[in-house]
Design an enzyme around this catalytic site. Structure first.
Site, mmCIF file in Angstrom:
data_model
loop_
_atom_site.group_PDB
_atom_site.id
_atom_site.type_symbol
_atom_site.label_atom_id
_atom_site.label_comp_id
_atom_site.label_asym_id
_atom_site.label_seq_id
_atom_site.Cartn_x
_atom_site.Cartn_y
_atom_site.Cartn_z
ATOM 1 C CG ASP A 34 55.839 115.828 54.115
ATOM 2 O OD1 ASP A 34 56.832 114.594 54.264
ATOM 3 O OD2 ASP A 34 54.908 116.009 54.580
ATOM 4 C CG ASP A 52 46.609 125.881 51.448
ATOM 5 O OD1 ASP A 52 47.627 124.792 51.209
ATOM 6 O OD2 ASP A 52 46.200 125.955 52.489
HETATM 7 P P1 IMP Z 1 51.220 113.684 52.681
HETATM 8 O O1 IMP Z 1 50.119 112.907 52.362
HETATM 9 O O2 IMP Z 1 51.632 113.532 53.704
HETATM 10 O O3 IMP Z 1 52.326 112.931 51.145
HETATM 11 O O4 IMP Z 1 50.862 115.200 51.775
HETATM 12 C C1 IMP Z 1 50.172 114.901 50.785
HETATM 13 C C2 IMP Z 1 49.678 117.251 50.295
HETATM 14 O O5 IMP Z 1 50.229 117.349 51.378
HETATM 15 C C3 IMP Z 1 50.190 117.223 49.517
HETATM 16 O O6 IMP Z 1 49.370 117.505 48.294
HETATM 17 C C4 IMP Z 1 49.991 119.242 49.724
HETATM 18 O O7 IMP Z 1 48.928 119.002 49.130
HETATM 19 C C5 IMP Z 1 50.323 118.741 51.086
HETATM 20 N N1 IMP Z 1 51.533 119.360 51.659
HETATM 21 C C6 IMP Z 1 52.167 118.350 52.263
HETATM 22 N N2 IMP Z 1 53.480 119.518 52.675
HETATM 23 C C7 IMP Z 1 52.862 121.032 52.418
HETATM 24 C C8 IMP Z 1 53.661 121.957 52.267
HETATM 25 O O8 IMP Z 1 55.203 121.739 52.908
HETATM 26 N N3 IMP Z 1 53.639 123.126 51.895
HETATM 27 C C9 IMP Z 1 52.137 122.764 51.825
HETATM 28 N N4 IMP Z 1 51.459 122.199 51.809
HETATM 29 C C10 IMP Z 1 52.114 120.403 52.052
#
Ligand code: IMP
Ligand code: MG
Length: 178
Positions: free
Chosen positions: A101, A157
């Site tokens: 994300d 989750d």
């Molecule tokens: P980032 O650090 O913002 O890239 O987020 C990464 C982590 O957030 C992922 O490995 C997921 O575990 C969690 N995550 C991000 N988006 C979602 C979602 O839509 N549903 C569930 N978990 C999410």
């Protein structure tokens, strides 16, 4: 089980075909390498298990655990919970996560692993939400690019629930998914 959920985004059948496609590509790319799969707990456990069944070259597996989410928003604060046990020196790491994300989590994990001197590090993500990226991190292998919505199921989750669903669903604008 699908019937109770109105916002199914990726069916069980599509997940199976994604794992098959990625497994074929990874098997080809790593056939003459020393592959060490690193699964990011908890949310990529199901994806990693299914993907591994489609990887035909020799490999080892280890696990890391971090948490960065607060409800349905990325908190940006990463809590490191578990490191890998295998010394990855001389190995080609494939870091497997459920979703990218902002990229903050994978950037952090890549830097932790990079300090351990592996031969290479690549990233495989089941899902990509490219809309709110805050880092230069991108996955080398992507299952599917999805809309900018909160998703759950198949390891992911919502408030620690729904990881056991065999498909991926989205929450609608009212925060409802079923
Ligand atoms: P980032 O650090 O913002 O890239 O987020 C990464 C982590 O957030 C992922 O490995 C997921 O575990 C969690 N995550 C991000 N988006 C979602 C979602 O839509 N549903 C569930 N978990 C999410
Ligand atoms: Mg994750």
């Amino acid at each position: 089980m699908n019937k109770a959920y109105k916002n199914v985004l990726i069916s069980k059948r599509e997940l199976k075909s994604i794992c098959k496609r990625l497994g074929r590509q990874i098997s080809q790319d790593y056939k003459n390498k020393r592959l060490l799969i690193v699964c990011v707990l908890k949310s990529s456990a199901l994806f990693t298990a299914d993907l591994m069944r489609n990887i035909k070259c020799e490999c080892k597996i280890d696990y890391m655990s971090v948490s960065s989410y607060d409800g349905t928003k990325s908190s940006g604060n990463i809590e490191f919970k578990k490191d890998i046990d295998i010394n990855p020196e001389g190995y080609d790491i494939l870091l497997i996560d459920d979703i990218i994300d902002t990229g903050t989590t994978l950037e952090y994990l890549k830097s932790v692993l990079g300090k351990k001197c592996p031969s290479s590090i690549k990233i495989c993500c089941l899902l990509d939400k490219p809309y709110s990226r805050k880092t230069n991190i991108n996955a080398d292998y992507i299952g599917k690019i999805i809309p900018d919505k909160y998703v759950y199921g198949y390891g992911l989750d919502y408030d620690e629930k729904y990881r056991n669903l065999p498909f991926i669903a989205t929450l609608d604008d009212n925060g409802e998914g079923r």
